[in-house]
Enzyme design. Structure first.
Site, short mmCIF file in Angstrom:
data_model
loop_
_atom_site.label_atom_id
_atom_site.label_comp_id
_atom_site.label_asym_id
_atom_site.label_seq_id
_atom_site.Cartn_x
_atom_site.Cartn_y
_atom_site.Cartn_z
N THR A 240 0.83 -1.22 0.00
CA THR A 240 0.00 0.00 0.00
C THR A 240 0.86 1.26 0.00
OG1 THR A 240 0.00 0.13 2.41
CG2 THR A 240 -1.74 -1.19 1.39
N ASP B 41 20.87 5.74 3.93
CA ASP B 41 19.89 5.28 4.92
C ASP B 41 20.40 5.61 6.32
OD1 ASP B 41 17.57 2.73 5.14
OD2 ASP B 41 18.63 3.45 6.92
#
Ligand code: URA
Length: 209
Positions: free
Chosen positions: A108, A200
């Site tokens: 999603t 990251d």
């Protein structure tokens, strides 16, 4: 209306360059994140209200100032936000610390809250939500949604590197939240990494590359 604050003190810019350098190792990265957070806390706390207090110096009675405002809680967004907690605590040692864990659902693409543990009185506290990277803004927005749902009313968001896309999204979703960042970068890449960015932040902080 929340304000956008770019905290570009030379000491902070120097340390952000250290973070960006791919040759900076975990230990130095972690130290620089903490130092930047400590320096940022100085600016983030600039509007803390003061009240008069009468004290006695060794010479006379005098009216002086002491902090009067809401108590603070630091809320790191897991996991990279953890890297900023100790630096802020150095300056605001009485702050409580709550945690919000978010992960990104790859189907999603929405941020899902998987862990939340907060001081019981968050509605009476000034919350500093911290995450080194404000990329798409989805984690910040969802974390702040979760805090407001539990009664939080006074929230500042503190990051180190922000993308313009994330700043706009956060401003639109939570116009009452002040945003503090040490750098405003160019854009996001196709994987939602910030460019030029620093990679990251969680991996670089914890050595999980
Ligand atoms: N999170 C990171 O750690 N880095 C980015 O560039 C974007 C999100």
């Amino acid at each position: 209306m929340g304000k956008f604050h770019l905290i570009d003190h030379p000491l902070i810019q120097h340390k952000v360059t250290i973070l960006r350098d791919k040759n900076t190792g975990t230990k130095d990265f972690r130290e620089a994140v903490n130092e930047i957070a400590r320096l940022m806390a100085y600016e983030v706390s600039r509007d803390m209200p003061l009240q008069d207090v009468e004290i006695e110096t060794p010479l006379i009675k005098t009216i002086q100032k002491q902090l009067a405002g809401k108590k603070v809680a630091i809320i790191p967004i897991l996991r990279a936000g953890l890297g900023m907690v100790d630096g802020i605590l150095d300056l605001i040692p009485a702050a409580k610390v709550g945690h919000v864990g978010m992960y990104r659902d790859h189907e999603t693409l929405e941020a899902v809250e998987y862990f939340i543990k907060l001081p019981s009185d968050i509605k009476d506290r000034q919350l500093l939500v911290v995450d080194p990277m404000l990329a798409t803004g989805v984690s910040a927005i969802t974390a702040i949604d979760a805090l407001k749902k539990r009664g939080a009313s006074s929230i500042k968001f503190v990051c180190i590197v922000a993308a313009p896309e994330g700043v706009e999204a956060l401003k639109e979703a939570h116009p009452d939240v002040d945003i503090y960042t040490a750098a405003l970068d160019e854009k996001l890449d196709e994987n939602s990494y910030i460019l030029p960015g620093l990679g990251d932040a969680g991996d670089r902080l914890f050595g999980t590359l």
